[in-house]
Design a protein around this motif. Structure first.
Motif, PDB file in Angstrom:
ATOM      1  N   GLY A 128     -63.477  74.105 -14.657  1.00  0.00           N
ATOM      2  CA  GLY A 128     -63.311  72.666 -14.722  1.00  0.00           C
ATOM      3  C   GLY A 128     -62.094  72.265 -15.549  1.00  0.00           C
ATOM      4  N   ARG A 129     -61.710  71.028 -15.391  1.00  0.00           N
ATOM      5  CA  ARG A 129     -60.617  70.434 -16.182  1.00  0.00           C
ATOM      6  C   ARG A 129     -60.984  68.986 -16.460  1.00  0.00           C
ATOM      7  NH1 ARG A 129     -56.007  73.022 -18.628  1.00  0.00           N
ATOM      8  NH2 ARG A 129     -56.378  75.188 -18.052  1.00  0.00           N
ATOM      9  N   PHE A 130     -60.127  68.279 -17.172  1.00  0.00           N
ATOM     10  CA  PHE A 130     -60.329  66.867 -17.499  1.00  0.00           C
ATOM     11  C   PHE A 130     -61.599  66.696 -18.336  1.00  0.00           C
ATOM     12  CE2 PHE A 130     -58.517  67.204 -13.113  1.00  0.00           C
ATOM     13  CZ  PHE A 130     -57.198  67.048 -13.486  1.00  0.00           C
TER      14      PHE A 130
ATOM     15  N   PRO B 244     -62.811  57.244 -21.436  1.00  0.00           N
ATOM     16  CA  PRO B 244     -61.520  57.933 -21.372  1.00  0.00           C
ATOM     17  C   PRO B 244     -61.537  59.091 -20.396  1.00  0.00           C
ATOM     18  CG  PRO B 244     -62.751  58.682 -23.278  1.00  0.00           C
ATOM     19  CD  PRO B 244     -63.565  57.577 -22.657  1.00  0.00           C
ATOM     20  N   GLY B 245     -60.349  59.491 -19.987  1.00  0.00           N
ATOM     21  CA  GLY B 245     -60.202  60.693 -19.183  1.00  0.00           C
ATOM     22  C   GLY B 245     -60.564  60.511 -17.722  1.00  0.00           C
ATOM     23  N   MET B 246     -60.550  61.631 -17.021  1.00  0.00           N
ATOM     24  CA  MET B 246     -60.833  61.668 -15.592  1.00  0.00           C
ATOM     25  C   MET B 246     -61.942  62.668 -15.329  1.00  0.00           C
ATOM     26  SD  MET B 246     -58.542  59.512 -14.413  1.00  0.00           S
ATOM     27  CE  MET B 246     -58.091  59.848 -12.687  1.00  0.00           C
ATOM     28  N   VAL B 247     -62.573  62.547 -14.161  1.00  0.00           N
ATOM     29  CA  VAL B 247     -63.684  63.418 -13.780  1.00  0.00           C
ATOM     30  C   VAL B 247     -63.359  64.071 -12.438  1.00  0.00           C
ATOM     31  CG1 VAL B 247     -66.148  63.513 -13.215  1.00  0.00           C
ATOM     32  CG2 VAL B 247     -65.341  61.964 -15.012  1.00  0.00           C
ATOM     33  N   MET B 248     -63.646  65.362 -12.307  1.00  0.00           N
ATOM     34  CA  MET B 248     -63.381  66.060 -11.050  1.00  0.00           C
ATOM     35  C   MET B 248     -64.330  65.570  -9.964  1.00  0.00           C
ATOM     36  SD  MET B 248     -62.462  69.945 -12.310  1.00  0.00           S
ATOM     37  CE  MET B 248     -61.738  70.377 -10.712  1.00  0.00           C
ATOM     38  N   ARG B 249     -63.780  65.289  -8.789  1.00  0.00           N
ATOM     39  CA  ARG B 249     -64.531  64.717  -7.678  1.00  0.00           C
ATOM     40  C   ARG B 249     -65.512  65.739  -7.093  1.00  0.00           C
ATOM     41  NH1 ARG B 249     -61.597  60.416  -4.371  1.00  0.00           N
ATOM     42  NH2 ARG B 249     -62.847  61.388  -2.706  1.00  0.00           N
ATOM     43  N   PRO B 250     -66.742  65.302  -6.762  1.00  0.00           N
ATOM     44  CA  PRO B 250     -67.719  66.234  -6.210  1.00  0.00           C
ATOM     45  C   PRO B 250     -67.400  66.679  -4.792  1.00  0.00           C
ATOM     46  CG  PRO B 250     -68.610  64.010  -6.200  1.00  0.00           C
ATOM     47  CD  PRO B 250     -67.313  63.947  -6.947  1.00  0.00           C
ATOM     48  N   ASP B 251     -66.804  65.776  -3.995  1.00  0.00           N
ATOM     49  CA  ASP B 251     -66.527  66.147  -2.608  1.00  0.00           C
ATOM     50  C   ASP B 251     -65.468  67.238  -2.514  1.00  0.00           C
ATOM     51  OD1 ASP B 251     -64.643  64.361  -3.603  1.00  0.00           O
ATOM     52  OD2 ASP B 251     -64.383  63.285  -1.712  1.00  0.00           O
ATOM     53  N   VAL B 252     -64.428  67.123  -3.333  1.00  0.00           N
ATOM     54  CA  VAL B 252     -63.359  68.124  -3.307  1.00  0.00           C
ATOM     55  C   VAL B 252     -63.872  69.472  -3.814  1.00  0.00           C
ATOM     56  CG1 VAL B 252     -61.091  68.735  -4.197  1.00  0.00           C
ATOM     57  CG2 VAL B 252     -61.592  66.355  -3.593  1.00  0.00           C
ATOM     58  N   LEU B 253     -64.579  69.449  -4.923  1.00  0.00           N
ATOM     59  CA  LEU B 253     -65.057  70.689  -5.501  1.00  0.00           C
ATOM     60  C   LEU B 253     -66.130  71.338  -4.627  1.00  0.00           C
ATOM     61  CD1 LEU B 253     -64.600  72.538  -7.832  1.00  0.00           C
ATOM     62  CD2 LEU B 253     -66.160  71.173  -9.216  1.00  0.00           C
ATOM     63  N   ALA B 254     -66.980  70.539  -4.005  1.00  0.00           N
ATOM     64  CA  ALA B 254     -67.998  71.093  -3.105  1.00  0.00           C
ATOM     65  C   ALA B 254     -67.348  71.798  -1.925  1.00  0.00           C
ATOM     66  CB  ALA B 254     -68.927  69.987  -2.619  1.00  0.00           C
TER      67      ALA B 254
ATOM     68  N   THR C 244     -61.353  58.198 -11.990  1.00  0.00           N
ATOM     69  CA  THR C 244     -61.863  57.598 -13.221  1.00  0.00           C
ATOM     70  C   THR C 244     -63.392  57.606 -13.228  1.00  0.00           C
ATOM     71  OG1 THR C 244     -61.726  55.426 -12.180  1.00  0.00           O
ATOM     72  CG2 THR C 244     -59.857  56.122 -13.534  1.00  0.00           C
ATOM     73  N   PRO C 245     -64.012  57.719 -14.392  1.00  0.00           N
ATOM     74  CA  PRO C 245     -65.478  57.766 -14.462  1.00  0.00           C
ATOM     75  C   PRO C 245     -66.121  56.405 -14.221  1.00  0.00           C
ATOM     76  CG  PRO C 245     -64.548  57.812 -16.673  1.00  0.00           C
ATOM     77  CD  PRO C 245     -63.391  57.916 -15.716  1.00  0.00           C
ATOM     78  N   PHE C 246     -67.209  56.378 -13.444  1.00  0.00           N
ATOM     79  CA  PHE C 246     -67.993  55.157 -13.319  1.00  0.00           C
ATOM     80  C   PHE C 246     -68.568  54.809 -14.686  1.00  0.00           C
ATOM     81  CE2 PHE C 246     -68.386  56.429  -8.748  1.00  0.00           C
ATOM     82  CZ  PHE C 246     -67.846  55.265  -8.212  1.00  0.00           C
ATOM     83  N   GLY C 247     -68.566  53.533 -15.010  1.00  0.00           N
ATOM     84  CA  GLY C 247     -69.056  53.084 -16.309  1.00  0.00           C
ATOM     85  C   GLY C 247     -67.976  53.013 -17.357  1.00  0.00           C
TER      86      GLY C 247
END
Length: 256
Positions: free
Chosen positions: A133-135, A66-76, A60-63
């Motif tokens: 990207g997605r979400f 709606p929707g979800m955000v792709m995690r930086p650690d996984v994508l990195a 879930t996004p900080f702040g």
């Protein structure tokens, strides 16, 4: 048959849906060139780099919102696995040293507009890594921490970057040596010189009462070339005034 170069043009696609590739790129000229080794494609499943048993790639996004955000650690971790960086998780078997000097593209509505000039830049690089990207998108810190180039297909929103990746790859692959049947095809089409393409005609010579311009039947190559240039300028001026102004500036303000 396409002739394979010493090193194929190399595409690496990071996606949650690797089964979408090569998709249509496995057909026709692109598919033949892929089979012949003119270019190569590796589709990497981003979920392989998740840190939990559920293979979670988003949160879930900080702040709030709606929707979800792709995690930086996984994508990195996925990016580093193909670009030869420090892998923090997952399979490092996709690393390619050449990837470090090639574009890392993330498809985003706020990115640079994809045009023929950018296609040529990506082609000249010898390969590219494409992030689908997605979400609601990806964590901004990922875009800051890696050498990402954001690219947009246009002012509209897709469900994910996969279709955009297919579009970019198709545009690049068709320019690779030996892929298209006629070498001149790449120099006499839309955007090759900043103009839209001139009208095309083929048999039958008369169709539903409509004929073919006489000049195209004349056999006079210089007149045909002049007609085609004039029609390309006319079509561009009428349909894409933005391109027409750019073309006129490059030509020193000439044209009709």
């Amino acid at each position: 048959m396409s002739k394979a170069p010493a090193r194929p043009w190399t595409a690496r696609v990071l996606t949650l849906y690797p089964a979408m590739f090569p998709g249509p790129l496995g057909q026709s000229l692109a598919g033949r060139a892929l089979a012949d080794g003119v270019w190569s494609l590796t589709a990497v499943d981003i979920r392989d780099f998740a840190r939990d048993k559920h293979r979670t790639v988003d949160d879930t996004p900080f702040g709030g919102g709606p929707g979800m955000v792709m995690r930086p650690d996984v994508l990195a971790a996925a990016i580093d696995s193909v670009m030869g960086g420090d892998v923090t998780g997952g399979d490092a078997g996709h690393a390619d040293p050449a990837a470090r000097t090639q574009p890392l593209v993330y498809f985003s509505p706020r990115g640079r507009r994809l045009d023929q000039a950018l296609v040529h830049e990506v082609k000249a690089a010898g390969g590219a890594t494409l992030i689908c990207g997605r979400f609601e998108g990806v964590d901004e810190r990922l875009l800051e921490a890696r050498p990402v180039v954001e690219v947009s297909l246009g002012d509209f929103v897709l469900s994910g970057g996969e279709i955009a990746a297919l579009a970019l790859l198709d545009a690049v692959v068709r320019l690779l040596p030996g892929v298209m049947g006629a070498e001149e095809s790449g120099t006499e089409e839309s955007f090759a010189e900043g103009l839209l393409e001139y009208p095309q005609y083929t048999r039958p010579q008369i169709w539903e009462g409509r004929g073919v311009p006489d000049v195209l039947l004349s056999g006079h190559h210089e007149k045909i070339a002049a007609w085609r240039r004039a029609m390309a300028e006319k079509v561009t001026a009428e349909r894409r005034p933005d391109l027409w102004e750019q073309y006129r500036r490059r030509k020193g303000g000439g044209g009709t």
